[in-house]
Design a protein around this motif. Structure first.
Motif, mmCIF file in Angstrom:
data_model
loop_
_atom_site.group_PDB
_atom_site.id
_atom_site.type_symbol
_atom_site.label_atom_id
_atom_site.label_comp_id
_atom_site.label_asym_id
_atom_site.label_seq_id
_atom_site.Cartn_x
_atom_site.Cartn_y
_atom_site.Cartn_z
ATOM 1 N N LEU A 8 -37.981 13.024 35.387
ATOM 2 C CA LEU A 8 -37.147 13.944 35.702
ATOM 3 C C LEU A 8 -36.363 14.073 36.831
ATOM 4 O O LEU A 8 -35.164 14.171 36.876
ATOM 5 N N ILE A 13 -33.781 10.733 36.600
ATOM 6 C CA ILE A 13 -32.546 11.201 35.667
ATOM 7 C C ILE A 13 -31.713 12.018 36.549
ATOM 8 O O ILE A 13 -30.624 11.466 36.943
ATOM 9 N N LEU A 33 -34.607 4.944 31.304
ATOM 10 C CA LEU A 33 -34.481 6.641 31.788
ATOM 11 C C LEU A 33 -33.048 7.630 30.667
ATOM 12 O O LEU A 33 -33.015 8.885 30.443
ATOM 13 N N THR A 34 -32.531 7.384 32.156
ATOM 14 C CA THR A 34 -31.482 7.821 31.325
ATOM 15 C C THR A 34 -30.410 7.491 30.438
ATOM 16 O O THR A 34 -29.711 8.547 29.947
ATOM 17 N N TYR A 87 -31.636 7.149 27.515
ATOM 18 C CA TYR A 87 -32.445 7.705 26.901
ATOM 19 C C TYR A 87 -32.115 8.795 26.672
ATOM 20 O O TYR A 87 -32.055 9.511 25.372
ATOM 21 N N TYR A 88 -32.641 9.687 28.230
ATOM 22 C CA TYR A 88 -32.049 11.476 27.989
ATOM 23 C C TYR A 88 -31.032 11.776 27.351
ATOM 24 O O TYR A 88 -30.570 12.839 26.638
ATOM 25 N N HIS A 89 -29.698 10.691 28.212
ATOM 26 C CA HIS A 89 -28.462 11.159 27.650
ATOM 27 C C HIS A 89 -28.000 10.672 26.042
ATOM 28 O O HIS A 89 -27.160 11.555 25.763
ATOM 29 N N ASP A 123 -30.122 12.011 24.286
ATOM 30 C CA ASP A 123 -31.073 13.088 23.106
ATOM 31 C C ASP A 123 -32.122 13.162 23.106
ATOM 32 O O ASP A 123 -32.644 13.937 21.906
ATOM 33 N N CYS A 124 -32.903 11.866 23.836
ATOM 34 C CA CYS A 124 -34.067 11.647 23.587
ATOM 35 C C CYS A 124 -35.314 12.421 24.355
ATOM 36 O O CYS A 124 -34.771 12.512 25.674
ATOM 37 N N VAL A 158 -37.565 13.703 26.607
ATOM 38 C CA VAL A 158 -38.447 13.121 28.435
ATOM 39 C C VAL A 158 -39.922 12.998 27.805
ATOM 40 O O VAL A 158 -40.473 12.303 28.190
#
Length: 209
Positions: free
Chosen positions: A64, A67, A95-96, A98-100, A102-103, A105
């Motif tokens: 986190l 990100i 990571l970022t 992937y996070y964007h 909507d997966c 964390v």
């Protein structure tokens, strides 16, 4: 499709992946080629520190934090994932991005913790290293066989230690990532699967063009 993912890549497919990595990363040095191949066979060994209790900060907090830093700097890879190495065992997940997408964390942390179960073998790594070495020598003439020998002697190659990327490579490739099992990742996120990345050829097409 699943069985094909888990099968060993052909020589032609491995040459395709090596060549693409070399062409995409002209800044890469021998140590960077080694790390790319190592992660592809054995995964991200740093994750074992979580389970042995040697890492004081929980992995979820680290992810986190990375990100958040990239968001503050407005830094993000254009890819969710990329192949790593030649064993088709692991993928590098950014990571970022992937996070964007909507997966969750927590899922990537879970995959990281489970990924050591998919580690490969020392012998297959050494065979792939020889293939990579010959390809690099052909495509990067400024690197010599003596350079590779010196590198292997310096790191005690028979022990296969994990190494960091060089500063030059890290500067050109600044995105935070984790290396997780290819099988687990695509089992959970089949929408990201692109089998052509690992098996770009059918029939007798030429590697180039």
């Amino acid at each position: 499709m699943q069985n094909e993912r888990e099968s060993t890549l052909s020589q032609k497919e491995k040459l395709f992946l090596i060549t693409k990595f070399i062409e995409d990363h002209p800044e890469a040095e021998i140590q960077d080629f080694y790390k790319w191949l190592y992660y592809g066979e054995f995964g991200m060994e740093e994750s074992t520190l979580i389970m042995t209790g040697k890492l004081s900060i929980p992995e979820l907090h680290l992810v986190l934090s990375e990100i958040k830093k990239e968001e503050e700097r407005n830094v993000e890879s254009e890819f969710v994932w990329e192949p790593v190495g030649l064993a088709a065992r692991y993928v590098k997940v950014y990571l970022t991005k992937y996070y964007h997408m909507d997966c969750p964390v927590k899922r990537i942390v879970n995959l990281l913790e489970r990924s050591p179960a998919f580690r490969g073998a020392r012998m297959s790594f050494k065979l792939d290293w020889n293939l990579l070495k010959e390809t690099v020598l052909e495509l990067r003439p400024e690197l010599t066989r003596r350079d590779f020998i010196n590198f292997e002697e310096r790191i005690n190659f028979h022990q296969l230690p994990a190494l960091p990327h060089t500063d030059g490579y890290a500067e050109k490739n600044p995105f935070s990532y984790r290396v997780v099992s290819q099988k687990l990742f695509f089992d959970y996120f089949p929408e990201f699967e692109d089998n052509a990345v690992f098996h770009p050829f059918s029939g007798n097409e030429s590697i180039i063009g």
